[in-house]
Design a protein around this motif. Structure first.
Motif, PDB file in Angstrom:
ATOM      1  N   UNK A   1      -4.508-109.782 -98.441  1.00  0.00           N
ATOM      2  CA  UNK A   1      -5.464-110.788 -98.892  1.00  0.00           C
ATOM      3  C   UNK A   1      -5.707-110.809-100.382  1.00  0.00           C
ATOM      4  N   UNK A   2      -4.993-109.976-101.150  1.00  0.00           N
ATOM      5  CA  UNK A   2      -5.174-109.920-102.602  1.00  0.00           C
ATOM      6  C   UNK A   2      -3.970-110.564-103.277  1.00  0.00           C
ATOM      7  N   UNK A   3      -4.212-111.529-104.151  1.00  0.00           N
ATOM      8  CA  UNK A   3      -3.113-112.206-104.847  1.00  0.00           C
ATOM      9  C   UNK A   3      -2.972-111.725-106.286  1.00  0.00           C
ATOM     10  N   UNK A   4      -4.082-111.435-106.926  1.00  0.00           N
ATOM     11  CA  UNK A   4      -4.032-110.926-108.298  1.00  0.00           C
ATOM     12  C   UNK A   4      -5.302-110.142-108.602  1.00  0.00           C
ATOM     13  N   UNK A   5      -5.175-109.182-109.519  1.00  0.00           N
ATOM     14  CA  UNK A   5      -6.294-108.303-109.864  1.00  0.00           C
ATOM     15  C   UNK A   5      -6.476-108.326-111.365  1.00  0.00           C
TER      16      UNK A   5
ATOM     17  N   UNK B   1       3.054 -95.574-112.975  1.00  0.00           N
ATOM     18  CA  UNK B   1       2.288 -96.816-112.754  1.00  0.00           C
ATOM     19  C   UNK B   1       0.792 -96.556-112.877  1.00  0.00           C
ATOM     20  N   UNK B   2       0.346 -95.437-112.322  1.00  0.00           N
ATOM     21  CA  UNK B   2      -1.072 -95.096-112.369  1.00  0.00           C
ATOM     22  C   UNK B   2      -1.517 -94.846-113.807  1.00  0.00           C
ATOM     23  N   UNK B   3      -0.709 -94.145-114.584  1.00  0.00           N
ATOM     24  CA  UNK B   3      -1.056 -93.896-115.990  1.00  0.00           C
ATOM     25  C   UNK B   3      -1.125 -95.206-116.775  1.00  0.00           C
ATOM     26  N   UNK B   4      -0.203 -96.121-116.491  1.00  0.00           N
ATOM     27  CA  UNK B   4      -0.229 -97.427-117.172  1.00  0.00           C
ATOM     28  C   UNK B   4      -1.489 -98.204-116.818  1.00  0.00           C
ATOM     29  N   UNK B   5      -1.908 -98.113-115.535  1.00  0.00           N
ATOM     30  CA  UNK B   5      -3.116 -98.804-115.117  1.00  0.00           C
ATOM     31  C   UNK B   5      -4.363 -98.185-115.754  1.00  0.00           C
TER      32      UNK B   5
ATOM     33  N   UNK C   1      -3.410 -84.934 -94.613  1.00  0.00           N
ATOM     34  CA  UNK C   1      -2.004 -85.334 -94.716  1.00  0.00           C
ATOM     35  C   UNK C   1      -1.885 -86.457 -95.738  1.00  0.00           C
ATOM     36  N   UNK C   2      -0.804 -86.516 -96.466  1.00  0.00           N
ATOM     37  CA  UNK C   2      -0.645 -87.579 -97.457  1.00  0.00           C
ATOM     38  C   UNK C   2      -0.435 -88.934 -96.788  1.00  0.00           C
ATOM     39  N   UNK C   3      -0.816 -89.998 -97.490  1.00  0.00           N
ATOM     40  CA  UNK C   3      -0.555 -91.343 -96.987  1.00  0.00           C
ATOM     41  C   UNK C   3       0.950 -91.566 -96.923  1.00  0.00           C
ATOM     42  N   UNK C   4       1.395 -92.474 -96.065  1.00  0.00           N
ATOM     43  CA  UNK C   4       2.840 -92.704 -95.913  1.00  0.00           C
ATOM     44  C   UNK C   4       3.549 -93.035 -97.225  1.00  0.00           C
ATOM     45  N   UNK C   5       2.838 -93.736 -98.093  1.00  0.00           N
ATOM     46  CA  UNK C   5       3.435 -94.133 -99.377  1.00  0.00           C
ATOM     47  C   UNK C   5       2.337 -94.101-100.433  1.00  0.00           C
ATOM     48  N   UNK C   6       2.592 -93.508-101.595  1.00  0.00           N
ATOM     49  CA  UNK C   6       1.569 -93.484-102.639  1.00  0.00           C
ATOM     50  C   UNK C   6       1.140 -94.899-103.016  1.00  0.00           C
ATOM     51  N   UNK C   7      -0.127 -95.045-103.353  1.00  0.00           N
ATOM     52  CA  UNK C   7      -0.614 -96.363-103.779  1.00  0.00           C
ATOM     53  C   UNK C   7       0.134 -96.803-105.022  1.00  0.00           C
ATOM     54  N   UNK C   8       0.255 -95.920-105.983  1.00  0.00           N
ATOM     55  CA  UNK C   8       1.063 -96.138-107.192  1.00  0.00           C
ATOM     56  C   UNK C   8       1.726 -94.815-107.541  1.00  0.00           C
ATOM     57  N   UNK C   9       2.906 -94.858-108.152  1.00  0.00           N
ATOM     58  CA  UNK C   9       3.475 -93.593-108.608  1.00  0.00           C
ATOM     59  C   UNK C   9       2.786 -93.173-109.902  1.00  0.00           C
TER      60      UNK C   9
ATOM     61  N   UNK D   1      -0.279-104.548-116.343  1.00  0.00           N
ATOM     62  CA  UNK D   1      -0.231-105.745-115.501  1.00  0.00           C
ATOM     63  C   UNK D   1       0.770-105.583-114.356  1.00  0.00           C
ATOM     64  N   UNK D   2       1.877-104.911-114.636  1.00  0.00           N
ATOM     65  CA  UNK D   2       2.850-104.645-113.565  1.00  0.00           C
ATOM     66  C   UNK D   2       2.234-103.758-112.484  1.00  0.00           C
ATOM     67  N   UNK D   3       1.475-102.754-112.918  1.00  0.00           N
ATOM     68  CA  UNK D   3       0.822-101.858-111.948  1.00  0.00           C
ATOM     69  C   UNK D   3      -0.207-102.621-111.115  1.00  0.00           C
ATOM     70  N   UNK D   4      -0.940-103.529-111.734  1.00  0.00           N
ATOM     71  CA  UNK D   4      -1.913-104.342-110.995  1.00  0.00           C
ATOM     72  C   UNK D   4      -1.218-105.221-109.965  1.00  0.00           C
ATOM     73  N   UNK D   5      -0.063-105.762-110.316  1.00  0.00           N
ATOM     74  CA  UNK D   5       0.687-106.603-109.387  1.00  0.00           C
ATOM     75  C   UNK D   5       1.136-105.779-108.178  1.00  0.00           C
ATOM     76  N   UNK D   6       1.563-104.538-108.421  1.00  0.00           N
ATOM     77  CA  UNK D   6       1.972-103.669-107.315  1.00  0.00           C
ATOM     78  C   UNK D   6       0.788-103.309-106.421  1.00  0.00           C
ATOM     79  N   UNK D   7      -0.372-103.063-107.040  1.00  0.00           N
ATOM     80  CA  UNK D   7      -1.575-102.759-106.262  1.00  0.00           C
ATOM     81  C   UNK D   7      -1.986-103.956-105.409  1.00  0.00           C
ATOM     82  N   UNK D   8      -1.869-105.171-105.961  1.00  0.00           N
ATOM     83  CA  UNK D   8      -2.204-106.387-105.208  1.00  0.00           C
ATOM     84  C   UNK D   8      -1.284-106.551-104.012  1.00  0.00           C
ATOM     85  N   UNK D   9      -0.006-106.231-104.191  1.00  0.00           N
ATOM     86  CA  UNK D   9       0.939-106.340-103.074  1.00  0.00           C
ATOM     87  C   UNK D   9       0.596-105.366-101.952  1.00  0.00           C
ATOM     88  N   UNK D  10       0.003-104.240-102.329  1.00  0.00           N
ATOM     89  CA  UNK D  10      -0.305-103.201-101.345  1.00  0.00           C
ATOM     90  C   UNK D  10      -1.473-103.592-100.432  1.00  0.00           C
TER      91      UNK D  10
END
Length: 341
Positions: free
Chosen positions: A179-183, A332-336, A321-329, A167-176
């Motif tokens: 227009x997304x408030x929750x996933x 976080x990705x493993x937890x998701x 080239x890599x994105x400026x910032x990973x979507x999740x580390x 759920x923490x990882x989903x919250x971080x993805x929503x912030x990224x």
């Protein structure tokens, strides 16, 4: 001729009285152009002419028929001949039909206007109610409606997956993503993502278990946002639920859950289509760039051959080239990925 042609030469005997106190006298009754001619039965001299249009029958249905030149007391004429009585009434009806009827025209005009307004209301009002309800519903209520839509989806997909770290990882993805408030991740039956009201997103588990990168989940959400084609999720829901649901929302501020039963299944039946025009492709690529998400991983998740998604691969804003910032580390990705385990 005002009189009907078949009655031009019709004559009949009658009894005429000039005043209520006068003696009745025998007369001959015939038709003129616009009048009933009353003549002496012996000399055939015309005694009077009565306007056919103003003629009044004193005893409707009675015999002998009693006529008068107006509603005022005075002259009277008795006619016992059924043919003449019938002729008088037919000629009067013909005259009435030819006479202008301003009041009737006004009534017809009003009826036409009211009918047009009624038809317009039937056609316009439901759409107007839906548009207004979708436009004025508060942001907090939109999120509530989005959760209602998610609950209806869960009847088909199963209950959304949860875990503390997931759920923490989903919250971080929503912030990224704008227009997304929750996933919410749904365990089955959903491919890709669907955007619900209030920024609530339903995400299919297929975006997590196949690829080994969070860009696929992020890309599915970006593609679903583009697929809305300018229509808000709340408006799409009310369009499906109908004017009754919109009226309930406008008048009570609430949308009963029973009004949207089955919408989830309808939403699942509409797959997300990839951009099929250069303009739409440019829009999607711009969304990837703004979110700092590479489009290539999502493209290969949709079509491993890359043939149908070549535009997303070749024009990837972060290609090579890599994105400026990973979507999740990684953690976080493993937890998701394990959120539905």
């Amino acid at each position: 001729m005002t009189a009907l042609p078949q009655y031009e030469r019709l004559e009949a005997p009658g009894l005429w009285r000039e005043t209520p106190q006068a003696q009745r006298r025998e007369v001959i009754v015939s038709f003129g152009d616009t009048s009933l001619v009353i003549a002496d039965d012996r000399s055939a001299t015309a005694l009077t002419h009565w306007s056919l249009a103003a003629l009044v029958r004193r005893n409707p249905g009675g015999r002998p028929a009693v006529f008068a030149p107006s509603d005022d007391p005075g002259e009277e004429l008795e006619i016992g001949d059924d043919t003449m009585v019938e002729a008088i009434e037919k000629v009067q009806a013909a005259l009435e039909a030819r006479r202008p009827h301003p009041g009737r025209l006004r009534r017809i005009g009003w009826i036409s206007v009211v009918s047009a307004l009624a038809i317009g209301a039937v056609i316009w009002l439901p759409g107007a109610l839906i548009d207004q309800a979708a436009r004025v519903v508060p942001l907090a209520k939109r999120a509530d409606i989005g959760r209602m839509m998610l609950a209806d989806l869960e009847h088909t997909t199963g209950v959304a997956c949860h875990s503390t770290e997931g759920d923490k990882a989903l919250a971080l993805l929503a912030e990224r993503l704008d227009g997304v408030t929750e996933i919410a991740v749904l365990p089955r039956a959903l491919t890709g993502a669907r955007i619900l009201a209030g920024g609530v997103v339903a995400l299919g588990q297929d975006t997590l278990i196949g690829p080994d990168t969070p860009e696929v989940a992020a890309g599915a959400i970006l593609a679903a946002q583009l697929a809305q084609s300018g229509e808000t999720p709340a408006h799409a829901l009310l369009q499906w639920a109908g004017a009754g649901a919109a009226l309930s929302l406008l008048t009570t501020g609430d949308l009963p859950a029973k009004k949207i039963e089955g919408y989830g299944a309808s939403l699942l039946a509409r797959p997300i289509s990839l951009p099929n025009t250069p303009a739409a492709l440019d829009q999607l690529l711009s969304a990837f760039k703004a979110a700092g998400v590479a489009s290539t991983p999502y493209a290969y998740a949709v079509d491993p051959s890359g043939e149908t998604v070549l535009g997303l691969i070749e024009a990837d804003p972060f290609r090579g080239a890599p994105a400026p910032q990973p979507v999740l580390d990684d953690a976080e990705w493993l937890a998701l990925k394990d959120i539905c385990s």
